[in-house]
Scaffold this motif. Structure first.
Motif, PDB file in Angstrom:
ATOM      1  N   GLY A  28       0.738  -1.138  -0.235  1.00 35.17           N
ATOM      2  CA  GLY A  28      -0.128  -0.028   0.100  1.00 35.17           C
ATOM      3  C   GLY A  28       0.415   1.153  -0.235  1.00 35.17           C
ATOM      4  N   LEU A  29       1.871   1.104  -0.447  1.00 33.21           N
ATOM      5  CA  LEU A  29       2.955   2.180  -0.515  1.00 33.21           C
ATOM      6  C   LEU A  29       1.917   2.921  -1.866  1.00 33.21           C
ATOM      7  CD1 LEU A  29       6.009   0.704   0.352  1.00 33.21           C
ATOM      8  CD2 LEU A  29       4.727   1.491   1.750  1.00 33.21           C
ATOM      9  N   GLU A  30       2.795   4.599  -1.923  1.00 31.00           N
ATOM     10  CA  GLU A  30       3.124   5.109  -2.628  1.00 31.00           C
ATOM     11  C   GLU A  30       3.894   5.348  -3.992  1.00 31.00           C
ATOM     12  OE1 GLU A  30       2.349   9.229  -1.372  1.00 31.00           O
ATOM     13  OE2 GLU A  30       1.535   8.770  -0.440  1.00 31.00           O
ATOM     14  N   PRO A  31       3.723   5.167  -5.563  1.00 31.04           N
ATOM     15  CA  PRO A  31       4.626   5.156  -6.308  1.00 31.04           C
ATOM     16  C   PRO A  31       5.520   6.254  -6.395  1.00 31.04           C
ATOM     17  CG  PRO A  31       2.077   4.432  -7.305  1.00 31.04           C
ATOM     18  CD  PRO A  31       2.523   4.497  -5.936  1.00 31.04           C
ATOM     19  N   ASP A  32       6.349   5.790  -6.837  1.00 27.56           N
ATOM     20  CA  ASP A  32       7.817   6.708  -7.692  1.00 27.56           C
ATOM     21  C   ASP A  32       7.888   7.495  -5.723  1.00 27.56           C
ATOM     22  OD1 ASP A  32       9.851   7.798  -9.280  1.00 27.56           O
ATOM     23  OD2 ASP A  32       8.028   9.262  -9.840  1.00 27.56           O
ATOM     24  N   THR A  33       7.585   7.347  -4.916  1.00 28.23           N
ATOM     25  CA  THR A  33       8.371   7.989  -3.751  1.00 28.23           C
ATOM     26  C   THR A  33       9.366   7.012  -2.752  1.00 28.23           C
ATOM     27  OG1 THR A  33       6.001   8.490  -3.748  1.00 28.23           O
ATOM     28  CG2 THR A  33       6.835   8.847  -1.364  1.00 28.23           C
ATOM     29  N   GLU A  34       9.833   8.387  -2.171  1.00 29.86           N
ATOM     30  CA  GLU A  34      11.472   7.886  -1.291  1.00 29.86           C
ATOM     31  C   GLU A  34      10.500   7.329   0.060  1.00 29.86           C
ATOM     32  OE1 GLU A  34      15.637   9.060  -1.796  1.00 29.86           O
ATOM     33  OE2 GLU A  34      14.768  10.399  -0.942  1.00 29.86           O
ATOM     34  N   TYR A  35      11.368   6.199   0.566  1.00 31.96           N
ATOM     35  CA  TYR A  35      10.825   6.113   2.075  1.00 31.96           C
ATOM     36  C   TYR A  35      11.922   6.077   2.864  1.00 31.96           C
ATOM     37  CZ  TYR A  35       6.427   5.684   1.052  1.00 31.96           C
ATOM     38  OH  TYR A  35       4.636   5.566   0.719  1.00 31.96           O
ATOM     39  N   GLU A  36      11.286   5.560   3.609  1.00 34.38           N
ATOM     40  CA  GLU A  36      13.157   5.190   4.775  1.00 34.38           C
ATOM     41  C   GLU A  36      12.578   4.698   5.788  1.00 34.38           C
ATOM     42  OE1 GLU A  36      15.050   9.464   5.936  1.00 34.38           O
ATOM     43  OE2 GLU A  36      13.297  10.090   7.389  1.00 34.38           O
ATOM     44  N   THR A  37      13.566   3.799   6.681  1.00 32.13           N
ATOM     45  CA  THR A  37      13.776   2.398   7.154  1.00 32.13           C
ATOM     46  C   THR A  37      14.704   2.736   8.542  1.00 32.13           C
ATOM     47  OG1 THR A  37      13.228   0.497   8.082  1.00 32.13           O
ATOM     48  CG2 THR A  37      14.373   0.727   5.674  1.00 32.13           C
ATOM     49  N   ARG A  38      14.277   2.271   9.195  1.00 33.58           N
ATOM     50  CA  ARG A  38      15.099   2.275  10.660  1.00 33.58           C
ATOM     51  C   ARG A  38      14.929   0.901  11.186  1.00 33.58           C
ATOM     52  NH1 ARG A  38      14.574   6.973  14.441  1.00 33.58           N
ATOM     53  NH2 ARG A  38      12.412   6.506  15.291  1.00 33.58           N
ATOM     54  N   VAL A  39      15.709   0.189  11.937  1.00 36.15           N
ATOM     55  CA  VAL A  39      15.098  -1.081  12.787  1.00 36.15           C
ATOM     56  C   VAL A  39      15.336  -1.060  14.290  1.00 36.15           C
ATOM     57  CG1 VAL A  39      14.947  -3.858  12.946  1.00 36.15           C
ATOM     58  CG2 VAL A  39      14.901  -2.045  10.884  1.00 36.15           C
ATOM     59  N   GLN A  40      15.002  -1.563  15.390  1.00 35.72           N
ATOM     60  CA  GLN A  40      15.247  -1.318  16.487  1.00 35.72           C
ATOM     61  C   GLN A  40      15.515  -3.303  16.367  1.00 35.72           C
ATOM     62  OE1 GLN A  40      12.861   0.669  19.166  1.00 35.72           O
ATOM     63  NE2 GLN A  40      14.427   1.020  19.773  1.00 35.72           N
ATOM     64  N   VAL A  63      17.947   3.313   6.466  1.00 31.21           N
ATOM     65  CA  VAL A  63      17.886   3.247   5.165  1.00 31.21           C
ATOM     66  C   VAL A  63      17.073   3.856   4.314  1.00 31.21           C
ATOM     67  CG1 VAL A  63      18.503   0.883   3.402  1.00 31.21           C
ATOM     68  CG2 VAL A  63      19.345   1.484   5.652  1.00 31.21           C
ATOM     69  N   LYS A  64      17.148   4.131   3.140  1.00 26.08           N
ATOM     70  CA  LYS A  64      16.305   4.692   2.421  1.00 26.08           C
ATOM     71  C   LYS A  64      16.174   3.979   1.094  1.00 26.08           C
ATOM     72  CE  LYS A  64      17.165  10.013   2.596  1.00 26.08           C
ATOM     73  NZ  LYS A  64      17.947  10.815   3.146  1.00 26.08           N
ATOM     74  N   PHE A  65      14.810   3.495   0.758  1.00 27.74           N
ATOM     75  CA  PHE A  65      14.171   3.265  -1.049  1.00 27.74           C
ATOM     76  C   PHE A  65      13.878   4.167  -1.577  1.00 27.74           C
ATOM     77  CE2 PHE A  65      11.420   1.213   3.036  1.00 27.74           C
ATOM     78  CZ  PHE A  65      10.389   1.608   1.685  1.00 27.74           C
ATOM     79  N   ARG A  66      12.957   3.673  -2.983  1.00 23.41           N
ATOM     80  CA  ARG A  66      11.619   4.036  -3.538  1.00 23.41           C
ATOM     81  C   ARG A  66      11.242   3.139  -4.573  1.00 23.41           C
ATOM     82  NH1 ARG A  66      11.259   8.896  -6.350  1.00 23.41           N
ATOM     83  NH2 ARG A  66      12.477  10.141  -4.880  1.00 23.41           N
ATOM     84  N   THR A  67      10.298   3.671  -4.142  1.00 23.99           N
ATOM     85  CA  THR A  67       9.036   2.375  -5.140  1.00 23.99           C
ATOM     86  C   THR A  67       9.201   2.758  -6.351  1.00 23.99           C
ATOM     87  OG1 THR A  67       6.965   3.691  -4.268  1.00 23.99           O
ATOM     88  CG2 THR A  67       7.542   2.509  -2.810  1.00 23.99           C
ATOM     89  N   GLN A  68       8.753   2.028  -7.394  1.00 24.86           N
ATOM     90  CA  GLN A  68       8.792   1.985  -8.833  1.00 24.86           C
ATOM     91  C   GLN A  68       8.174   3.089  -9.526  1.00 24.86           C
ATOM     92  OE1 GLN A  68       8.883  -2.269 -10.390  1.00 24.86           O
ATOM     93  NE2 GLN A  68      10.457  -2.659  -9.458  1.00 24.86           N
ATOM     94  N   GLN A  69       8.087   3.112 -10.589  1.00 27.87           N
ATOM     95  CA  GLN A  69       6.816   4.382 -10.969  1.00 27.87           C
ATOM     96  C   GLN A  69       5.723   3.973 -11.655  1.00 27.87           C
ATOM     97  OE1 GLN A  69       8.928   6.412 -14.105  1.00 27.87           O
ATOM     98  NE2 GLN A  69      10.026   8.091 -12.969  1.00 27.87           N
ATOM     99  N   LYS A  70       4.616   4.747 -11.708  1.00 23.43           N
ATOM    100  CA  LYS A  70       3.567   3.897 -12.073  1.00 23.43           C
ATOM    101  C   LYS A  70       3.754   3.642 -13.675  1.00 23.43           C
ATOM    102  CE  LYS A  70      -0.572   5.743  -9.514  1.00 23.43           C
ATOM    103  NZ  LYS A  70      -0.643   4.118  -9.357  1.00 23.43           N
ATOM    104  N   GLN A  71       4.241   1.840 -14.219  1.00 25.93           N
ATOM    105  CA  GLN A  71       4.094   1.423 -15.818  1.00 25.93           C
ATOM    106  C   GLN A  71       3.000   2.697 -16.385  1.00 25.93           C
ATOM    107  OE1 GLN A  71       3.702  -2.252 -15.642  1.00 25.93           O
ATOM    108  NE2 GLN A  71       5.191  -3.391 -14.055  1.00 25.93           N
ATOM    109  N   VAL A  72       3.595   3.098 -17.664  1.00 25.52           N
ATOM    110  CA  VAL A  72       2.849   3.471 -18.301  1.00 25.52           C
ATOM    111  C   VAL A  72       2.907   2.392 -19.340  1.00 25.52           C
ATOM    112  CG1 VAL A  72       2.911   6.122 -20.045  1.00 25.52           C
ATOM    113  CG2 VAL A  72       3.546   6.352 -17.740  1.00 25.52           C
ATOM    114  N   ILE A  73       1.389   2.655 -19.932  1.00 26.98           N
ATOM    115  CA  ILE A  73       1.441   1.323 -21.281  1.00 26.98           C
ATOM    116  C   ILE A  73       1.627   2.645 -22.663  1.00 26.98           C
ATOM    117  CG2 ILE A  73      -0.115  -0.093 -22.351  1.00 26.98           C
ATOM    118  CD1 ILE A  73       0.623  -1.299 -20.564  1.00 26.98           C
TER     119      ILE A  73
END
Length: 607
Positions: free
Chosen positions: A369-381, A395-405
């Motif tokens: 349920g994340l947003e497309p083409d959006t940068e997120y960051e995460t950390r863990v305990q 640590v940062k990561f980015r979801t993939q872009q919306k696919q364009v047919i």
């Protein structure tokens, strides 16, 4: 129209593109009234609820730029009028009886008014209050938080009913400062015992609304012992005296050998309060940070819990990401994630995006349920023996872009995993179907990853227009990918009929489940009260240091000392907890005297 059939070898979709070009022309025939004087107010962020902050001597946070555009006129004398709108309604206006010295402006030369020159305009003695209590404002000198429009208008000084300028204005959201954010020790950690004792407490200031707030703020640090063991930390700070209290002007405090000695294996509670030195109520929550705990020392070696190693994250699809790290001998982990950056637009006052979190026992987590083409960051305990370790690196990561047919381009949809069925599907969940996203509108579990329900889809080749669909038997895996079954497009009328039929089936299933639940728990003695959490969906209930802690689907926690106390006073009676969806949990003592929590899906238990 059939979208899916059972167990296809591979799906292939070749898009057919039809382009429609529509040209629209807009002609604006209206003309704004032109005035000889141009007014442009400027308010420099961050914003404060105290008007006096904007007109302090030397302050440049509020400026009014006045320009006489009529070059044929000599020096001109003006009178300014300020209005303040809250949510579209005027609540303050410069009083008609207020008669300041004339403002002299020269043609073609911008005049900037700021600081002490604007002080008379924000003085409540020179303001008429409209639909807003003068007494209330005088008591706090603060405006209520909300969306504001601050307006300045110029009038002829000798004919004060003649408007000679535009209504210069801008929109702002005014809010109080945020309280401090706890940094170290992280909540729930265990601190190694040192000789001599030395712990450096630190927090992050978030008091940036006032231009001089940093210099006008001090912090009160308080430390409490948990006596008796297992007490709710919030109850401790509200009912007991701290073992140590001090006020400082900086955001760190070194608790050393001159402070009261800390006891080995004692759980401590601490918090910080930001205090405005001038005595104003400048902070939300009265300036209090969250309440945090830590355990000092201990007979075992668990205080050296350690940090997760080799944390990694990747956006696997438009809406799914995977977070993983090096496996080790921990009892569990708390994984935090959020969007990077800050809220924008009407929510800009909230500052940075908030952290969400999930508890896991394995060394990976799949997010949906994340947003497309959006940068997120995460950390863990890490978690061991009921104690959390320090935060990992971010640590940062980015979801993939919306696919364009693209016309003629072949795509291969995701394939469902038959060995990993989805256990629970909820309304609003997004399912990947044949390279399309289907949003569940209504869903009924059939068991083993199979579901019946309704949804909406937006096929890319149809310009992402949304259509109603229904499915009588559809397999969905734990990655929220539909693999087998059939989905049909339906009209709105058919969707309404199907929705009612599914609702009736869900109700029938629930009634049968509730009857079975009542039969299963018929011999149990319950307390004469059901603890209902009607505003949340509960995701987890567990004991933490003897206290029941309830976690909702958004990761918020709700400690409940009353339930824990009832279980101590009457261990022979079980307690029912119920959430918004009607699911229930039974909290009881087993035959060995151990606390036990059992989820009762569908609920239906009565007292």
């Amino acid at each position: 129209m059939k979208l899916l059939e059972r167990k296809p070898a591979r799906f292939k979709i070749i898009s057919v593109c039809v382009c429609f070009i529509v040209s629209l022309s807009f002609i604006n025939r209206s003309q704004a009234q032109l005035y000889p004087v141009q007014i442009t107010p400027q308010l420099v962020p961050p914003y404060s609820v105290y008007l006096s902050d904007y007109a302090a001597p030397g302050s440049e946070k509020l400026r009014v730029i006045v320009l006489q555009r009529d070059l044929t006129q000599p020096s001109y004398q003006l009178r300014l009028v300020m209005s303040v709108e809250l949510n579209g309604k005027v609540i303050m206006r410069t009083a008609k009886a207020f008669n300041p010295a004339p403002l002299n402006i020269d043609p073609g030369v911008p005049t900037i008014i700021s600081g002490a020159e604007l002080a008379p305009y924000v003085d409540s003695r020179n303001i008429d209050f409209i639909g807003y209590s003068r007494e209330q404002y005088e008591r706090t000198r603060a405006l209520p938080e909300g969306s504001y429009r601050i307006i300045f208008t110029a009038y002829d000084y000798r004919r004060q009913d003649v408007q000679v300028s535009n209504e210069g204005s801008s929109f702002y959201y005014l809010s109080k400062n945020e309280p401090p954010l706890i940094n170290f020790p992280a909540c729930g950690t265990r601190i190694a015992r040192r000789d001599p004792q030395q712990i450096v407490f630190s927090w992050l200031p978030r008091n940036t609304s006032s231009p001089t707030s940093a210099g006008e703020t001090e912090y009160e640090f308080t430390l409490y012992e948990t006596r008796p063991a297992g007490r709710n930390p919030n109850d401790i700070i509200n009912t007991t005296q701290p073992i140590f209290r001090t006020r400082i002007d900086v955001t760190t405090f070194a608790y050393g050998p001159t402070e009261p000695p800390l006891l080995d294996n004692m759980k401590y509670v601490w918090r910080v309060q930001a205090i405005d030195k001038s005595g104003r109520n400048a902070f939300r929550n009265n300036g209090y940070s969250e309440v945090c705990t830590f355990t000092y020392g201990g007979a075992d070696a668990t205080f050296d819990i350690g940090v997760v190693q080799n944390l990694q994250a990747i956006g696997e699809t438009e809406r799914r990401a995977k977070i993983w790290w090096e496996a080790s001998s921990y009892d569990g982990y708390k994984v935090y994630y959020k969007k990077t950056g800050k809220y924008t637009g009407a929510l800009a006052y909230l500052g940075e995006y908030e952290w969400f979190w999930k508890n896991v026992t394995s060394n990976e987590l799949i997010l949906f349920g994340l947003e497309p083409d959006t940068e997120y960051e995460t950390r863990v305990q890490t978690k061991k023996s009921g104690v959390f370790g320090p935060y990992s690196e971010i640590v940062k990561f980015r979801t993939q872009q919306k696919q364009v047919i693209e016309c003629g381009k072949e795509t291969v949809p995701a394939k469902a995993d038959e060995s990993k069925p989805l256990q629970v599907a909820q309304q609003g969940m997004t399912i990947l179907v044949d390279d399309m996203e289907m949003t569940l509108v209504q869903v009924r579990p059939l068991g083993g990853g199979w579901f019946q329900g309704l949804g909406t889809v937006a096929p890319k080749i149809l310009g992402r227009a949304r259509f109603n669909v229904k499915f009588d038997r559809l397999y969905i895996d734990e990655n929220q990918v539909a693999g087998f079954g059939r989905i049909d497009f339906v009209t709105e009328g058919v969707a309404d009929l199907a929705k009612q039929q599914i609702a009736n089936a869900i109700l029938k299933d629930k009634q049968a489940q509730q009857q079975a639940n009542r039969e299963q728990w018929a011999g149990v003695l319950f307390q004469k009260e059901i603890f209902k959490y009607d505003e949340i969906i509960i995701s987890d209930i567990h004991f933490e240091d003897g206290t029941i802690v309830i976690t909702d689907s958004a990761g918020n926690t709700y400690p409940n000392e009353e339930i824990s106390q009832l279980l101590i006073e009457a261990p022979e009676k079980a307690i029912i907890i119920e959430d918004k969806s009607g699911d229930q949990w039974v909290v009881q003592r087993d035959s060995n005297g151990e606390n036990k929590i059992t989820k009762v899906p569908g609920g239906g238990l009565v007292v």
